[in-house]
Design an enzyme around this catalytic site. Structure first.
Site, short mmCIF file in Angstrom:
data_model
loop_
_atom_site.label_atom_id
_atom_site.label_comp_id
_atom_site.label_asym_id
_atom_site.label_seq_id
_atom_site.Cartn_x
_atom_site.Cartn_y
_atom_site.Cartn_z
N HIS A 198 0.82 -1.21 0.00
CA HIS A 198 0.00 0.00 0.00
C HIS A 198 0.85 1.25 0.00
CE1 HIS A 198 -3.63 -2.36 1.57
NE2 HIS A 198 -3.81 -2.04 0.31
N GLU A 440 -3.59 -11.86 -32.43
CA GLU A 440 -2.17 -12.12 -32.12
C GLU A 440 -1.67 -13.43 -32.69
OE1 GLU A 440 -1.73 -11.99 -27.83
OE2 GLU A 440 -3.66 -12.96 -27.52
N ASP A 464 2.69 -10.85 -29.21
CA ASP A 464 2.57 -12.24 -29.69
C ASP A 464 2.50 -12.33 -31.20
OD1 ASP A 464 2.67 -14.05 -27.51
OD2 ASP A 464 0.86 -13.08 -26.76
N CYS A 511 -2.67 -3.11 -28.63
CA CYS A 511 -2.37 -3.08 -27.19
C CYS A 511 -1.01 -3.69 -26.88
CB CYS A 511 -3.47 -3.79 -26.40
SG CYS A 511 -3.68 -5.51 -26.85
C1 PEP Z 1 0.33 -8.96 -26.87
O1 PEP Z 1 0.53 -10.15 -27.12
O2 PEP Z 1 0.72 -8.03 -27.60
C2 PEP Z 1 -0.41 -8.56 -25.68
C3 PEP Z 1 -0.85 -7.34 -25.51
O3 PEP Z 1 -0.61 -9.46 -24.72
P1 PEP Z 1 0.49 -10.15 -23.77
O4 PEP Z 1 1.75 -9.30 -23.83
O5 PEP Z 1 -0.14 -10.18 -22.43
O6 PEP Z 1 0.67 -11.50 -24.36
MG MG Z 2 -0.51 -11.72 -26.16
#
Ligand code: PEP
Ligand code: MG
Length: 591
Positions: A198, A440, A464, A511
């Site tokens: 915390h 991915e 990925d 992402c």
């Molecule tokens: C990715 O594969 O780009 C992703 C965002 O997920 P992770 O890094 O958790 O596999």
């Molecule tokens: Mg991933």
């Protein structure tokens, strides 16, 4: 005899709150471990128990005062933490067990309380779950407060600090941290603590640079010694040389200047000079990091990895436990959306209570959605928890590592099943919540046009996608030279996905880590991404690059890049163009 002073002694801990501080150490000593054990006579027992009760009452009054101060804090976390401490204070074990020890062992209240705390320490040490283990410190902080009150130690030190210092302590309680005056405390460093403690969470939300988990800093640093604290890297320089001092002073100025400059962008639109808008979102794993997302002006959460909830524990989290975490995130981000990705275990992400050991090829094995579709009870539980959270704000649900339409349809069937289960229970959820996939796998990229008809959004997981498209283990440092986001095959895969999304009229986000590197901004704009999600600390840098870019020029640049046959040539040209166009963002390398 004069002893040599050693300069530049380095110590590395866990940097939990970024920023650089340069100043003198103030060692915070607590007297609670030093009072000797005292035996008492049987007729003193009642008095000692009364002393214990008085100390608990005083502790409660002190915590209630801190609780009132916490109400002025812009985020709710501090108040909630103190509430938890007040609850611990009410725990009868603390009183009953300590009273029994006073009576049975005929010792004073301090000794008895120390023994209770020792037992608590042992109990917690056996807990495997990191989060729960960290909660030991909450009990410890409350215990230490009662001890201080028993001894009659006055709580004045923190408020009486009159000059700017770097606080060095074995551990700091959240209540102590809350009382720190940001103008006097330049930073703090502690022996104890972890990333999810915390105190670390508070330091971040208060913007005080902090390093925890240094183990022996209180032994290595003496009162008044000059220190440099780099909360970003987790490094402390003890007794810096003149050279280190100058070097860090410069870094500190650069850091502060850059941060201030970037913060001016927080509320400005995320768009190019010629008006192409991109939603910039945060990758957040825990509600604790919400203040960071706010500070960066994130437009909601573009990826909530739910694995962390399942790690370091012996049993998976219940539906209610998951619901609470998702709900906290969704409520805090409303009206912006939160993309929650279902469990992605396997590959390099191992979870204690899930036995995946023995797979010859884990990255290609029972990972992510494959695991969820096999462990149906676990999957349904998570889906219900996510659905329930959707009644409290805008949730987008994403399935990881989908490799074909069958898997997507199987997921949708489970989702319908979970909705039916909630309807039977009369529990509310958003029946129209958006459903998408993390693109991915190469097969999902190739099938993007078909999949796009059956989802509400795409979010490209480049971490990925690159690994699987180029057949390069993302975690193998020997193959890092092959792991290239600008590989012509990757640019083509991204193009395929974006075109499919555009034709189907669905948003396409990214992402993976590629979304957070300003070097790629022109490529991402030209490909037609509509959303980028990244670590909150990277959002403003990306926004600055976006606001300096132009869509038309980016389109022309991408067209040229796509004519080049190798990743190295693409990178070379891209770096060249970016350095020439934005010399402030991409200074040419030093010769
Ligand atoms: C990715 O594969 O780009 C992703 C965002 O997920 P992770 O890094 O958790 O596999
Ligand atoms: Mg991933």
């Amino acid at each position: 005899m004069k002893t040599e002073v050693t300069h530049d002694q380095l110590l590395i801990g866990i940097g939990v709150s970024p920023g650089i501080a340069i100043g003198r150490a103030l060692l915070l000593h607590r007297p609670t471990d030093v009072s000797p054990e005292r035996n008492i006579a049987p007729d003193e027992v009642a008095d000692e128990i009364q002393r214990l009760r008085d100390a608990i009452t005083l502790s409660r009054q002190q915590l209630e005062t801190v609780r009132r101060q916490a109400e002025e804090h812009p985020t709710p976390e501090p108040g909630l933490i103190i509430d938890a401490h007040l609850l611990i204070l009410d725990d009868i074990m603390l009183v009953s067990e300590t009273s029994t020890t006073i009576e049975r062992d005929l010792v004073d209240a301090e000794t008895a309380l120390r023994r209770t705390l020792l037992r608590v320490r042992h109990l917690f040490a056996a807990i495997e779950d990191e989060y729960l283990r960290e909660r030991r410190s909450d009990v410890e902080f409350v215990g230490q407060r009662i001890l201080r009150n028993l001894i009659g130690y006055q709580e004045h030190l923190l408020q009486e600090i009159s000059e700017q210092v770097i606080l060095v302590a074995h551990d700091l309680s959240p209540a102590d941290t809350l009382q720190l005056d940001r103008n006097k405390i330049l930073a703090f460093v502690t022996d104890a603590g972890g990333r999810t403690s915390h105190t670390a969470i508070l330091a971040r939300s208060m913007g005080i640079p902090a390093i925890v988990g240094l183990e022996s800093v209180t032994q290595l640093v003496s009162q008044g010694l000059p220190l440099i604290v780099d909360g970003t890297t987790g490094m402390i320089v003890i007794h810096p040389s003149a050279e280190s001092f100058r070097d860090y002073l410069q870094r500190k100025q650069q850091y502060e200047y850059a941060t201030q400059e970037l913060e001016l962008l927080r509320d400005l639109p995320a768009q190019t000079v010629d008006g192409y808008e991109l939603l910039l979102r945060a990758n957040l794993d825990a509600p604790a990091d919400i203040p960071l997302a706010r500070k960066s002006g994130a437009n909601g959460v573009g990826l909530m990895r739910t694995e962390f909830l399942f790690m370091n524990r012996t049993i998976p989290p219940s539906e209610d436990e998951q619901f609470q975490v998702y709900k906290d995130m969704v409520e805090a981000m409303a009206p912006a959306s939160v993309m929650i990705r279902t469990l992605d275990v396997g590959g390099d992400k191992l979870v204690d209570h899930i036995d995946l050991a023995g797979e010859a090829n884990p990255a290609l094995g029972l990972r992510a959605i494959r695991f969820s579709l096999k462990e149906e009870v676990l999957f349904r539980t998570q889906l219900r928890a996510i659905l329930r959270a959707s009644a409290f704000g805008k949730v987008r649900l994403a399935f990881p590592m989908i490799s074909g339409i069958e898997e997507l349809r199987a997921c949708r069937a489970h989702l319908r099943g979970a909705m039916d289960e909630l309807s039977v229970r009369h529990q509310p959820f958003d029946p129209a919540l958006e459903v998408g996939i993390v693109v991915e796998t190469p097969s999902a990229a190739l099938l993007a046009a078909l999949i796009a008809r059956e989802v509400d959004f795409f979010s490209v997981g480049t971490n990925d996608l690159i690994q699987y498209c180029l057949a390069v283990d993302r975690g193998n440092e020997h193959l890092a030279y092959l792991y290239d986001p600008l590989h012509p095959a990757i640019l083509r895969a991204l193009q395929l996905i974006c075109t499919a999304g555009k034709n189907a009229g669905i948003p396409v986000g990214m992402c993976g880590e590629m979304a957070s590197d300003p070097l790629y901004i022109a490529v991402l704009i030209a490909l037609g991404f509509t959303e980028l999600s990244m670590n909150p600390g990277d959002i403003l840098r990306m926004k600055r690059a976006l606001r300096l870019s132009r869509k038309d020029r980016s389109d022309a640049l991408l067209a040229t890049l796509l004519t080049l046959p190798t990743g190295a040539e693409i990178r070379h040209l891209l770096e060249d163009v970016m350095q020439t166009s934005f010399p402030d963002l991409f200074p040419p390398p030093e010769i």
